[in-house]
Design a protein around this motif. Structure first.
Motif, PDB file in Angstrom:
ATOM      1  N   GLY A 336     -22.760 -11.401   0.991  1.00 15.87           N
ATOM      2  CA  GLY A 336     -21.224 -10.536   0.775  1.00 15.87           C
ATOM      3  C   GLY A 336     -20.984 -11.432  -0.906  1.00 15.87           C
ATOM      4  O   GLY A 336     -21.014  -9.627  -1.488  1.00 15.87           O
ATOM      5  N   TYR A 337     -20.917 -12.415  -0.992  1.00 19.55           N
ATOM      6  CA  TYR A 337     -19.682 -12.779  -2.501  1.00 19.55           C
ATOM      7  C   TYR A 337     -20.975 -12.693  -3.323  1.00 19.55           C
ATOM      8  O   TYR A 337     -19.518 -12.039  -4.218  1.00 19.55           O
ATOM      9  N   THR A 338     -22.177 -12.805  -3.246  1.00 14.84           N
ATOM     10  CA  THR A 338     -22.872 -13.105  -4.536  1.00 14.84           C
ATOM     11  C   THR A 338     -23.148 -11.679  -5.041  1.00 14.84           C
ATOM     12  O   THR A 338     -22.744 -11.240  -5.750  1.00 14.84           O
ATOM     13  N   SER A 339     -23.532 -10.874  -3.585  1.00 14.91           N
ATOM     14  CA  SER A 339     -23.603  -9.524  -4.756  1.00 14.91           C
ATOM     15  C   SER A 339     -22.901  -8.761  -5.519  1.00 14.91           C
ATOM     16  O   SER A 339     -22.479  -7.685  -6.252  1.00 14.91           O
ATOM     17  N   ALA A 340     -21.112  -8.533  -4.010  1.00 14.75           N
ATOM     18  CA  ALA A 340     -20.409  -8.285  -4.564  1.00 14.75           C
ATOM     19  C   ALA A 340     -19.758  -8.428  -6.015  1.00 14.75           C
ATOM     20  O   ALA A 340     -19.555  -7.836  -6.845  1.00 14.75           O
ATOM     21  N   SER A 341     -20.328  -9.930  -6.686  1.00 15.26           N
ATOM     22  CA  SER A 341     -19.449 -10.255  -7.427  1.00 15.26           C
ATOM     23  C   SER A 341     -20.971 -10.066  -8.822  1.00 15.26           C
ATOM     24  O   SER A 341     -20.067  -9.505 -10.302  1.00 15.26           O
ATOM     25  N   PHE A 342     -21.356 -10.170  -8.235  1.00 16.66           N
ATOM     26  CA  PHE A 342     -22.696  -9.604  -9.659  1.00 16.66           C
ATOM     27  C   PHE A 342     -22.590  -7.903  -9.702  1.00 16.66           C
ATOM     28  O   PHE A 342     -22.628  -7.745 -10.669  1.00 16.66           O
ATOM     29  N   HIS A 343     -22.610  -7.312  -8.807  1.00 17.18           N
ATOM     30  CA  HIS A 343     -22.132  -5.736  -9.216  1.00 17.18           C
ATOM     31  C   HIS A 343     -20.723  -5.704  -9.553  1.00 17.18           C
ATOM     32  O   HIS A 343     -20.456  -4.881 -11.230  1.00 17.18           O
ATOM     33  N   SER A 344     -19.480  -7.239 -10.079  1.00 19.14           N
ATOM     34  CA  SER A 344     -18.136  -6.183 -10.155  1.00 19.14           C
ATOM     35  C   SER A 344     -18.952  -6.449 -12.214  1.00 19.14           C
ATOM     36  O   SER A 344     -18.498  -6.274 -12.641  1.00 19.14           O
ATOM     37  N   HIS A 345     -19.997  -7.804 -12.039  1.00 15.02           N
ATOM     38  CA  HIS A 345     -19.935  -8.379 -13.752  1.00 15.02           C
ATOM     39  C   HIS A 345     -20.680  -7.512 -14.243  1.00 15.02           C
ATOM     40  O   HIS A 345     -20.713  -7.362 -15.317  1.00 15.02           O
ATOM     41  N   PHE A 346     -21.892  -7.149 -13.919  1.00 13.10           N
ATOM     42  CA  PHE A 346     -22.452  -5.954 -14.628  1.00 13.10           C
ATOM     43  C   PHE A 346     -22.364  -4.873 -14.885  1.00 13.10           C
ATOM     44  O   PHE A 346     -22.203  -4.602 -15.637  1.00 13.10           O
ATOM     45  N   GLU A 347     -21.272  -4.015 -13.299  1.00 10.54           N
ATOM     46  CA  GLU A 347     -21.163  -2.986 -13.629  1.00 10.54           C
ATOM     47  C   GLU A 347     -20.108  -2.109 -12.958  1.00 10.54           C
ATOM     48  O   GLU A 347     -19.442  -0.772 -13.652  1.00 10.54           O
ATOM     49  N   GLY A 348     -18.881  -2.933 -12.078  1.00 11.22           N
ATOM     50  CA  GLY A 348     -17.845  -2.693 -11.733  1.00 11.22           C
ATOM     51  C   GLY A 348     -17.133  -1.800 -10.815  1.00 11.22           C
ATOM     52  O   GLY A 348     -16.729  -1.640 -10.037  1.00 11.22           O
ATOM     53  N   THR A 349     -18.371  -0.931 -10.204  1.00 11.38           N
ATOM     54  CA  THR A 349     -18.217  -0.130  -9.794  1.00 11.38           C
ATOM     55  C   THR A 349     -19.417  -0.288  -8.716  1.00 11.38           C
ATOM     56  O   THR A 349     -20.052  -0.178  -8.304  1.00 11.38           O
ATOM     57  N   LYS A 350     -19.146   0.724  -7.375  1.00 12.05           N
ATOM     58  CA  LYS A 350     -20.037   0.376  -5.693  1.00 12.05           C
ATOM     59  C   LYS A 350     -20.546  -0.714  -5.365  1.00 12.05           C
ATOM     60  O   LYS A 350     -21.660  -0.697  -4.981  1.00 12.05           O
TER      61      LYS A 350
END
Length: 585
Positions: A336-350
């Motif tokens: 959960g941490y890695t998927s959410a962290s990278f999504h925030s890093h790349f796109e910042g939403t969803k």
């Protein structure tokens, strides 16, 4: 809620079998539990001991198994053997039994398939064969004439130190044979003997012997040759990366700093700096793959740590499977941490979608595969079939533990994860058109090469791993296995960087998914080698085939996620480095 999760995990951790001994006084009853029977060459095809017409008590008392034991297909039941501590016996009668013609045929079929049995005495495993076959080709014009014999006597040799059981061996005495070659009723008297011998070995090391013995011991020469093969491939690839690749890249960066516009146009990867950081389609799915891959990586590292501490050892009655359940549950936070962290890093939403996808990327294929295999096992009546209660427990663990830990990791990733990435140059509104690529820059070729090189370095070690998982070899060197895993990671990262650079040099900016697939493709070679291993083995039957292909596929899929994540992260760090260097210069 947090207190409930903690209590549930503590209960789960205590639900693990133990190899520790019990102290006895002379004459105390030491229980012997019968477990299962099965063909020697089909490790997944096992049946309950009393599925064969052996002597059985009335009533049969079933021992309470741990979660790992049930998942391992163990079914412990009481027996008529009366093996008291430090009391020798000779030719004690277990029971008199008149075998019907159908029971004789059942025994004969199992003997033809080299059936073995497994028992446990004071938590120590012991094995033996049901019978033997003698084949004679000298009669009837060279045709085979087979004689089937049932072993009716077991001889136990037990080692003890003071008031503890240290070891036990069982021997089927050849002089006690019952000919069951004909389809006729047979009177059988099952007997047993036991002898006790003093040993100086301590109870703390009584399980060590099971790490040193197997039906087919692994040759140390093969392990050392595998070690040298891995070193050779690593030196070759890292040498290529450092001497040729990095030197060529430095020359390109130097030409950029000199301001030579003509040389700049000749370097394709510099022309796509406005597109290379454009997020790909299905970025949520990619981040979920990264999160699940990171979870599997931490899980493997945790298992290595348990192996080095001596917690995991051969025949520790399902401890490995119990540890897998516990560690997978705990590492859901990592997914959960890695998927959410990278999504925030790349796109910042969803970010929530990435976390939800991370929760099903491995579990859904796993549950589908296990459900199909469980149906097959139920059809055959094998012990690999999971009881309904165990299925309910697994579902509850996933629902009440995995999902909350996954969501907790997602919350932590959103709040404390990577900050939103700022690319070195502005991203254009419309993506640059990708020119026609040479054959060596195409996706399938790069995926093939990205999988072949890492696999070639660990192919020999992979053979030993399959022999351990699907045979009777015992892998006693976690250090060499850890070394092979590190080699696999280094090569996946190095080859992934090289292939990404080749792709960018062709002005192809769609590197995101390809870098993941190139790294993970080594798992396809591993699965292909697994199919070859099966074809060259003595495993037979639909049940064994389905279990082999199904669980090997799940195992290789987990490695696909790990190696794909490693390749992507290495490529991501490489791309950030070179384009930031161009901006600085």
């Amino acid at each position: 809620m947090a207190q409930f999760l903690l209590q549930a995990l503590l209960a789960l951790t205590f639900w693990i079998g133990s190899g520790s001994s019990t102290r006895y006084n002379a004459g105390d009853h030491v229980p012997l539990f019968v477990n299962k029977v099965g063909p020697l060459h089909n490790p997944s095809e096992t049946y309950q001991y009393y599925d064969l017409p052996f002597c059985r008590p009335e009533p049969v008392i079933e021992k309470q198994e741990t979660l790992g034991e049930v998942l391992n297909g163990d079914r412990f039941m009481s027996s008529l053997y009366d093996l008291k501590f430090k009391e020798d016996k000779t030719d004690s009668v277990l029971c008199h039994k008149r075998l019907t013609s159908s029971e004789v045929a059942r025994f004969r079929d199992t003997i033809a398939q080299d059936f073995y049995f497994q028992m446990y005495y004071d938590d120590l495993p012991l094995w033996g064969f049901v019978g033997k076959v003698e084949r004679d080709y000298s009669v009837h014009g060279g045709e085979e004439n087979a004689k089937y014999y049932l072993f009716s006597h077991l001889s136990f040799n037990v080692l003890y130190n003071a008031d503890e059981v240290i070891g036990i061996q069982s021997l089927s005495v050849p002089s006690y044979l019952i000919d069951i070659s004909e389809n006729a009723e047979v009177d059988v008297q099952f007997t047993y003997s036991i002898s006790w011998n003093l040993s100086s070995e301590r109870s703390e090391t009584r399980m060590d012997k099971y790490s040193q013995a197997s039906f087919h011991p692994i040759s140390k020469k093969i392990q050392y040759f595998s070690f040298l093969n891995s070193i050779s491939v690593v030196v070759l690839v890292v040498g290529l990366l450092s001497l040729l690749f990095m030197r060529h890249l430095k020359n390109e960066l130097r030409s950029s700093s000199n301001g030579d516009e003509e040389e700049k146009r000749e370097v394709g990867w510099k022309l796509i700096q406005s597109d290379v950081f454009r997020c790909p389609r299905n970025i949520s799915l990619l981040c979920a793959f990264l999160g699940t891959g990171a979870q599997m990586l931490i899980l493997i590292i945790a298992l290595f740590a348990l192996a080095f501490t001596g917690f995991l050892y051969p025949y520790n009655r399902g401890t490995l499977l119990t540890s897998l359940v516990i560690v997978y549950t705990l590492t859901s936070v990592v997914a959960g941490y890695t998927s959410a962290s990278f999504h925030s890093h790349f796109e910042g939403t969803k970010q929530r979608r990435s976390v939800r996808l991370a929760g099903i990327l491995y579990t859904v294929p796993f549950f589908i595969t296990v459900s199909v295999l469980n149906t097959v096992a139920i059809t055959y009546g094998a012990t690999a079939a999971l009881p309904f209660g165990t299925i309910v427990i697994i579902i509850l663990i996933y629902t009440l533990l995995n999902i909350p830990f996954l969501m907790l990791g997602g919350v932590l990733g959103n709040r404390f994860g990577l900050s939103e990435f700022q690319p070195p140059s502005a991203i254009k509104r419309n993506p640059r058109e990708i020119p026609t690529q040479n054959w060596y820059r195409r996706k399938l070729y790069q995926m093939f090469l990205g999988g072949l090189v890492p696999f070639s370095a660990v192919a020999l070690e992979w053979h030993q791993l399959y022999a351990t998982l699907w045979g009777f070899k015992i892998y006693t060197s976690p250090g060499i296995m850890l070394f092979s895993f590190i080699v696999l990671i280094l090569l996946s990262a190095s080859v992934g960087v090289i292939l990404t650079y080749i792709q960018l040099s062709g002005e192809d900016h769609e590197w995101w998914w390809r870098s993941f697939l190139c790294g993970g493709f080594a798992a396809m070679f591993m699965y292909g080698y697994g199919v070859l291993f099966y074809l060259r083995s003595d495993m037979t039957g639909f049940l064994q085939l389905s279990f082999y292909l199904g669980y090997t596929a799940l195992f290789c899929y987990a490695l696909f996620l790990v190696l794909g994540t490693i390749s992507f992260l290495a490529s991501w760090m490489f791309i950030r480095h070179i384009y930031r260097s161009v901006k600085l210069e």
